[in-house]
Enzyme design. Structure first.
Site, PDB file in Angstrom:
ATOM      1  N   GLY B  46     -20.542  -7.112 -25.963  1.00 25.58           N
ATOM      2  CA  GLY B  46     -20.293  -7.361 -27.658  1.00 25.58           C
ATOM      3  C   GLY B  46     -21.012  -8.539 -27.631  1.00 25.58           C
ATOM      4  CD  GLU B  47     -23.680 -11.718 -30.300  1.00 23.97           C
ATOM      5  OE1 GLU B  47     -24.399 -10.560 -30.184  1.00 23.97           O
ATOM      6  OE2 GLU B  47     -24.446 -12.559 -29.647  1.00 23.97           O
ATOM      7  CB  SER B  48     -21.970 -13.848 -25.551  1.00 22.09           C
ATOM      8  OG  SER B  48     -22.907 -14.459 -25.893  1.00 22.09           O
ATOM      9  CB  CYS B  78     -23.723  -6.764 -21.705  1.00 24.23           C
ATOM     10  SG  CYS B  78     -25.246  -7.190 -22.766  1.00 24.23           S
ATOM     11  NE  ARG B 107     -26.139 -15.371 -26.170  1.00 24.68           N
ATOM     12  CZ  ARG B 107     -26.390 -15.501 -27.592  1.00 24.68           C
ATOM     13  NH1 ARG B 107     -26.571 -16.814 -27.823  1.00 24.68           N
ATOM     14  NH2 ARG B 107     -25.982 -14.641 -28.552  1.00 24.68           N
ATOM     15  CB  ILE B 136     -27.570  -2.954 -25.372  1.00 28.30           C
ATOM     16  CG1 ILE B 136     -27.733  -1.375 -25.222  1.00 28.30           C
ATOM     17  CG2 ILE B 136     -27.713  -3.290 -26.736  1.00 28.30           C
ATOM     18  CD1 ILE B 136     -26.589  -0.573 -25.724  1.00 28.30           C
ATOM     19  NE  ARG B 137     -29.222  -8.478 -29.567  1.00 29.70           N
ATOM     20  CZ  ARG B 137     -29.653  -9.477 -30.168  1.00 29.70           C
ATOM     21  NH1 ARG B 137     -30.925  -9.378 -30.711  1.00 29.70           N
ATOM     22  NH2 ARG B 137     -29.192 -10.795 -30.114  1.00 29.70           N
ATOM     23  CG  HIS B 172     -23.464  -2.156 -21.935  1.00 26.59           C
ATOM     24  ND1 HIS B 172     -22.583  -3.267 -22.228  1.00 26.59           N
ATOM     25  CD2 HIS B 172     -24.684  -2.664 -22.417  1.00 26.59           C
ATOM     26  CE1 HIS B 172     -23.021  -4.005 -23.032  1.00 26.59           C
ATOM     27  NE2 HIS B 172     -24.330  -3.839 -23.218  1.00 26.59           N
ATOM     28  CD  GLU B 174     -19.603  -1.019 -20.845  1.00 25.70           C
ATOM     29  OE1 GLU B 174     -19.991  -1.327 -19.810  1.00 25.70           O
ATOM     30  OE2 GLU B 174     -20.191  -1.918 -21.773  1.00 25.70           O
TER      31      GLU B 174
END
Lengths: 297, 198
Positions: B46-48, B78, B107, B136-137, B172, B174
């Site tokens: 997600g977005e940390s 991530c 990051r 992903i990023r 990821h 998942e």
């Protein structure tokens, strides 16, 4: 790098949208707004020159933003930066990919560049999000390579009614598919004007193959939570934040209400003391040719 | 055993489903009381920055930090890796991590979304073919202290590490249907921790 190293796969594009789930993506027109969005807990920002409410008020042709303006926002925040290309304008999309935006929104909020074709999104490494008002439209966009869908609503109005209609329509049509006999899916695909394989996949899984966000007219924490309760994976808020009295506070309140969308106590708490909401326009008062949701085919 | 998935933002559903496939109970965690009812925790992708702010705003932050110190098994993917790292580079001003993992994470180390990729990697601790990892990023681990075991790396950058009961991946697991890493977490880390009574 290993030979097995591949960029731009469907899993990488769709996966990026999975990471945005439960989050709020905010329209911003400069780096100050982008910073406020990031500090409020936005999962991404949408960089554009004018928010939809201003595009609506000022009229004229709305195009992709100046790359300098996007670059400035990219330099300011660490969260993903999205930007809009006109429907069918594949060169605007090429430019946005070249400057490294994280997601392209092929958006009806800008003036369409092609009244027949959308962008062939499979040709790009960068993922695309596209608007849809119903399931058939969503599946046509996915067939063209969209890795994320947002229900359109009516951008720049602060009137959530069209967002509701579009979310309900998409989920109703999905539910109908799941209850059909397999031999009925051929006609369903014809009626939806969507590819049979995608129709069959939705009938089997009961959901879109990509993440579904809501957009268009969300102005309050309650609006955002309602869209989540209707089945959205997250929300885009355009004019609703920076056209309001206290953007930082409203932005943070919407973020928290999306996380706790099933907890009315939290949403009530977040709805207090937000100051003026954007004034808004009733969708019913907008003459049909000026409704943005009707752009896209 | 019940494994919680921190459900403030991110790809919570995918972790819940991977954990369920491994035969453990999986529960979304948004409140302190939900946190108290789980024996282990997954911090999703997600977005940390968003997850960290929400954890602080809803009083979960200190609770999670204390449970980590007390030895609760935690797996972060991530954003989860960033939130477990003691030190974070390219963070926003004031960005907080739960910490516990004595590493320095960077990051978005591999670049922007156009640089996001998938690749086959060797993952120490699982058997069978290479693991198809989706980045992903993604962050990477810039610096690892002693006692942190590197389980996978790409171009000499660690992308999966373990330290005691903490497991973190830049990618990821998942998002694939391959549950070997979740199984490794459940069977090797969580079961072991339960046996010694954390």
């Amino acid at each position: 790098m290993a030979e097995t190293h591949v960029t731009g796969t469907s899993r990488v594009k769709r996966g990026m949208a999975e990471m945005l789930k439960g989050g709020v993506i905010m329209d911003v027109v400069n780096s100050e707004q982008a910073k406020i969005a990031e500090d409020s807990g936005a999962v991404a920002v949408m960089a554009l020159e004018r928010v939809p409410a201003d595009i609506r008020a000022q009229g004229g042709v709305a195009r992709m933003s100046d790359p300098d303006m996007i670059a400035e926002i990219q330099a300011t925040v660490s969260i993903p930066v999205m930007a809009k290309a006109r429907i069918g304008h594949f060169v605007e999309a090429q430019i946005l990919q070249a400057i490294g935006v994280d997601y392209i929104d092929e958006s009806e909020v800008l003036t369409p560049a092609d009244y027949t074709h959308h962008i062939d999104k499979w040709n790009f490494t960068v993922p695309f999000v596209c608007g849809a008002t119903n399931l058939g439209e969503a599946l046509r966009r996915i067939n063209e390579g969209a890795a994320m869908i947002r229900s359109k609503g009516e951008a720049g109005t602060g009137d959530v009614s069209n967002a509701t209609t579009h979310m309900r329509s998409i989920s109703d049509e999905i539910r109908k598919l799941t209850s059909m006999r397999e031999d009925e899916l051929y006609v369903a695909a014809k009626d939806l004007q969507a590819p049979y394989d995608l129709v069959k996949e939705v009938a089997q899984t009961g959901k879109l193959p990509v993440v579904l966000f809501t957009a268009g007219g969300i102005a309050t924490p309650a609006d955002a939570a309602m869209m989540m309760q209707l089945g959205a994976d997250g929300v885009f808020v355009g004019s609703g934040i920076f056209k309001s009295g206290d953007p930082a506070k409203r932005a943070a309140a919407i973020v928290k209400s999306v996380t706790f969308y099933n907890d009315p106590k939290v949403i009530a708490e977040q709805s207090r003391g937000l100051g003026e909401a954007m004034v808004g326009i009733n969708v019913a008062d907008i003459p049909v040719p000026h409704r943005l949701a009707e752009r896209g085919w | 055993m019940i494994v919680g998935v921190l459900a403030l933002q991110g790809d919570v559903r995918e972790h819940i489903s991977a954990l369920s496939d491994c035969g453990v109970g999986a529960l979304e965690v948004r409140t302190l009381s939900e946190l108290e009812s789980v024996q282990a925790l997954v911090i999703p992708g997600g977005e940390s920055t968003t997850i960290s702010k929400l954890a602080r705003a809803f009083d979960l932050f200190d609770g999670i930090q204390q449970r980590i110190k007390a030895g609760m098994p935690v797996f972060g993917s991530c954003a989860g890796l960033i939130l477990l790292a003691d030190r974070v580079l390219d963070a926003i001003v004031g960005q907080e991590s739960f910490g516990g993992l004595n590493v320095t994470a960077r990051r978005n180390a591999f670049g922007r979304q156009v640089d996001s990729f998938e690749s086959d990697i060797e993952f120490k601790g699982i058997t069978g073919p290479k693991f198809r990892a989706i980045f992903i990023r993604a962050p990477w681990i810039e610096e690892c202290s002693e006692g942190v075991e590197v389980l996978a790396q790409i171009d000499n950058h660690p992308v999966a590490v373990r330290s005691g009961n903490l497991l973190a991946t830049s990618f990821h697991p998942e998002l694939t249907r391959d549950n070997r890493i979740h199984r490794y977490f459940v069977e090797t880390i969580c079961n072991n921790a339960l046996r010694v009574g954390v």
